[in-house]
Design an enzyme around this catalytic site. Structure first.
Site, PDB file in Angstrom:
ATOM      1  N   LYS A 112     -12.754  13.025  -2.984  1.00  0.00           N
ATOM      2  CA  LYS A 112     -13.827  12.146  -2.507  1.00  0.00           C
ATOM      3  C   LYS A 112     -14.792  12.963  -1.654  1.00  0.00           C
ATOM      4  CE  LYS A 112     -14.039   7.343  -1.140  1.00  0.00           C
ATOM      5  NZ  LYS A 112     -13.341   6.086  -0.951  1.00  0.00           N
ATOM      6  N   GLU A 122      -6.088  -9.207  -1.172  1.00  0.00           N
ATOM      7  CA  GLU A 122      -6.418 -10.303  -0.260  1.00  0.00           C
ATOM      8  C   GLU A 122      -5.488 -11.499  -0.441  1.00  0.00           C
ATOM      9  OE1 GLU A 122      -8.661  -8.564  -2.009  1.00  0.00           O
ATOM     10  OE2 GLU A 122     -10.007  -7.699  -0.504  1.00  0.00           O
ATOM     11  N   ARG A 147     -11.483 -14.484  -3.064  1.00  0.00           N
ATOM     12  CA  ARG A 147     -10.331 -14.239  -3.932  1.00  0.00           C
ATOM     13  C   ARG A 147      -9.114 -15.059  -3.588  1.00  0.00           C
ATOM     14  NH1 ARG A 147      -9.973  -8.536  -6.476  1.00  0.00           N
ATOM     15  NH2 ARG A 147     -11.887  -9.092  -7.528  1.00  0.00           N
TER      16      ARG A 147
END
Ligand code: TPP
Ligand code: DXP
Ligand code: MG
Length: 628
Positions: free
Chosen positions: A282, A367, A395
């Site tokens: 990254k 979540e 969600r």
């Protein structure tokens, strides 16, 4: 000087490039992305990590015939640059500019819109099934990060695709990072695989060895088979995915264009689901982002030379105040525990995590699991605080309703990034939480007018034995005093800020301050307004509404939420149920449409939600109805 990038209008232009030209192009793309994101802000580190991967994908496959589905889509900048949007790239994430996420209406190369994580495999499977039904031959590829693979929906799709045996390719972009360091058992499993030598060699060696285990007699043969199986489990990389029905290829160096091209070519001939495990770094190619990938995951404007990130107005952020207050409350209450779904920095829980490591869990991008796990903790007497962005709680609607509220469990939802968030746009604006929470029985829903009130709302929440949601906006607070003693607020009671006036501005959360300013502007035009900080969406302060109806005859509700089913709707329903129908009502908030990207201040101005805009609407309302 003409760069290689200048010659790329469409992905076909890549086909003729040599390996060294592709490498040069990778450098030019990194340069463009760094310069642009330094001005506009955006998802820098995720994109720098997939430059070679995206080049290889477009070199081998034929978009838009072949479909790429980018999970979350925050890493699709290179894809955008290569698919006809290079000259518009400077407008990324800006009002009227190109989106920071894939969008079907932006380009035929954006096969599926994303923004929330872990959806790519389901979408890819759908596209692949449709392709097969219509007898086409194209390729469908989902590109998913290791963080997004922690989301339950991705597992549901793996399970289904493996069972069906559908021809599709999953590229697992493994950089060992979600926004923060990735978490979970699967993440550890992937990390172990990173250290294995290349797949084909290991697999070949192991199969050779297994074939050489002699089978002497029946029982020995059975034992040998079992040993083979155990060895396979221990040694073959990717056996987890293989057992789910996928052909696993990897791990592959995601910065080596040649290796990537080679393995992508191979997959074209495999019939059935394939998973390619690609290892990337990254932030690759920009040192500040390599060293601090979490900070440069999604970043505001910064200085390219030093990597210094520009500061906002200097007031403490709601996020920071939330984090500090939770630590303070937790000092005297050992039952307080905290949960994040892969966003310890973004939600302000990072300090809490290091202060109370045993009372904190990062569950990954999960979540739904976070909410039901919190319900379990609450059922056992703990006081869980689930800190999520408003948009991501969408969600877990059923978990809030069925697992928390139906059982009246005292879970506290700290909903950051509520209201308009800005440049991330419609996938991320948190303008629906009032509407999807308000109708759930047993829950208390509050929104602070400033960061000082956020502290008191949190204090109230931990002293209330009920489900509570507190929603607050992205960014800096108003500069309110956050050093005062913490206070418990009376539940369901609003706060009157200006007591005199012929009309009432009934505002909630971040809209209270603009309403105070609007009242000042209206006073200059001879219209006097009371201003009320509603504090609670649920329970509403009915007594106050009845009094305002009697004493003013006109109420203007103002909220940073969708008008459909929001705070204003709650007030209207109250007026109707209590036969107060003579009162005139104007509701200000977000209309029934997805609000585009743009800075928060631009969007507030465009939709009339600034002090000036509110004053203008209230003025017209006053003129129209001749309110006394
Ligand atoms: C449902 C949902 N929850 C949280 C987020 C916030 N989020 C965006 S990207 C990200 C991390 C993704 O990690 P990974 O897939 O590994 O991609 P990387 O940035 O490492 O390339 C998170 C948590 C989201 N977009 N969607
Ligand atoms: C892509 C995604 O969902 C996150 O990276 C999000 O963009 C972060 O938003 P903040 O910048 O508000 O933390
Ligand atoms: Mg990752």
């Amino acid at each position: 000087m003409v760069t290689v990038l200048d010659t790329i209008e469409q992905p076909q232009d890549l086909k003729k490039l040599s390996f060294s030209q592709l490498e040069k192009l990778a450098g030019e793309i990194r340069h463009l992305i760094i310069q642009t994101i330094a001005k506009n802000g955006g998802h820098l580190a995720p994109n720098l990590g997939v430059v070679e991967l995206t080049l290889a994908l477009h070199k081998v496959f034929d978009s838009p015939k072949d479909k790429f589905i980018w999970d979350v889509g925050h890493q699709a900048y290179i894809h955008k640059i290569l698919t006809g949007r290079r000259t518009k790239f400077g407008s990324i994430r800006q009002l009227n500019g190109i989106s920071g996420f894939p969008k079907r209406n932006e380009s035929q190369h954006d096969a599926f819109g994303t923004g929330h994580s872990s959806t790519s495999l389901s979408a890819a499977l759908g596209l692949a099934l449709a392709r097969d039904l219509s007898g086409q031959k194209s390729h469908v590829l989902a590109i998913i990060g290791d963080g997004s693979l922690t989301g339950g929906q991705a597992f549901e799709a793996l399970n289904h695709a493996g069972h069906l045996g559908t021809r599709m390719t999953v590229i697992l972009n493994d950089n060992e990072m979600s926004i923060a360091k990735n978490v979970g058992a699967l993440s550890e499993y992937l990390s172990k695989m990173r250290t294995t030598s290349t797949y084909s060699k290991v697999k070949h060696d192991i199969e050779y060895l297994l074939r050489r285990i002699p089978a002497i007699g029946d029982s020995v043969a059975k034992t040998a088979e079992r040993v083979k199986d155990s060895l396979k489990y221990l040694l073959v990389p990717g056996v987890f995915f293989e057992e789910l029905g996928f052909t696993y290829l990897g791990p592959i160096d995601g910065h080596n264009i040649n290796s990537l091209i080679e393995v992508l070519q191979q997959t074209k001939n495999i019939d059935g689901p394939v998973l390619i495990h690609v290892i990337t770094q990254k932030g690759k190619g920009y040192q500040p982002a390599e060293c601090n990938a979490a900070q440069f995951h999604g970043v505001g404007p910064f200085c390219v030379e030093t990597g210094a990130i520009s500061k906002s107005n200097g007031n403490p952020t709601y996020t920071g105040v939330f984090g500090d207050t939770l630590i303070k409350l937790a000092e005297s209450d050992p039952d307080i525990v905290a949960i994040t779904a892969a966003m310890p920095e973004g939600t302000g829980l990072k300090k809490f995590a290091s202060q109370y490591p045993k009372r904190f869990w990062d569950v990954g991008i999960a979540e739904q699991h976070a909410v039901t796990m919190a319900a379990g903790l609450a059922a056992a007497g703990k006081k869980p605080v689930v800190a999520l962005y408003s948009t991501f709680l969408q969600r877990a609607y059923d978990q809030v309703l069925h697992d928390v509220c139906l059982q009246k469990l005292p879970v506290i939802f700290a909903l950051d990034r509520a209201g308009i968030v800005g440049e991330d746009g419609p996938t991320h604006h948190g303008v629906f939480d009032f509407s999807f929470l308000r109708h759930i029985p047993n829950i208390i829903v509050m929104a602070p007018k400033d960061e000082a009130e956020l502290r008191n709302m949190m204090t109230t929440a931990v002293h209330t034995n009920a489900p509570v949601a507190i929603r607050y906006p992205r960014g800096s607070g108003t500069g309110a005093d956050i050093t005062k003693e913490l206070e418990i607020l009376p539940v369901g009671k609003a706060e009157e800020l200006i007591h005199e006036g012929t009309m009432a501005l009934l505002a909630i959360g971040a809209m209270v301050d603009p309403c105070l300013q609007a009242a000042g502007l209206l006073a200059q035009k001879g219209i006097s307004c009371r201003v009320i900080n509603a504090r609670y969406l649920k329970p509403l302060d009915g007594e106050l509404i009845r009094r305002l109806a009697r004493e003013t005859g006109a109420i203007v509700t103002v909220e940073d939420n969708s008008l459909a089913g929001g705070f204003g709707s709650a007030v209207l329903e109250y007026i109707n149920t209590n036969n107060l129908n003579w009162v005139k009502i104007l509701r200000l908030g977000w209309s029934d449409q997805f609000i585009e990207q743009g800075s928060r201040s631009e969007l507030l101005a465009k939709y009339g939600m600034t002090p000036e805009g509110i004053a203008e609407s209230v003025y017209s309302f006053h003129q129209q109805f001749g309110v006394r």
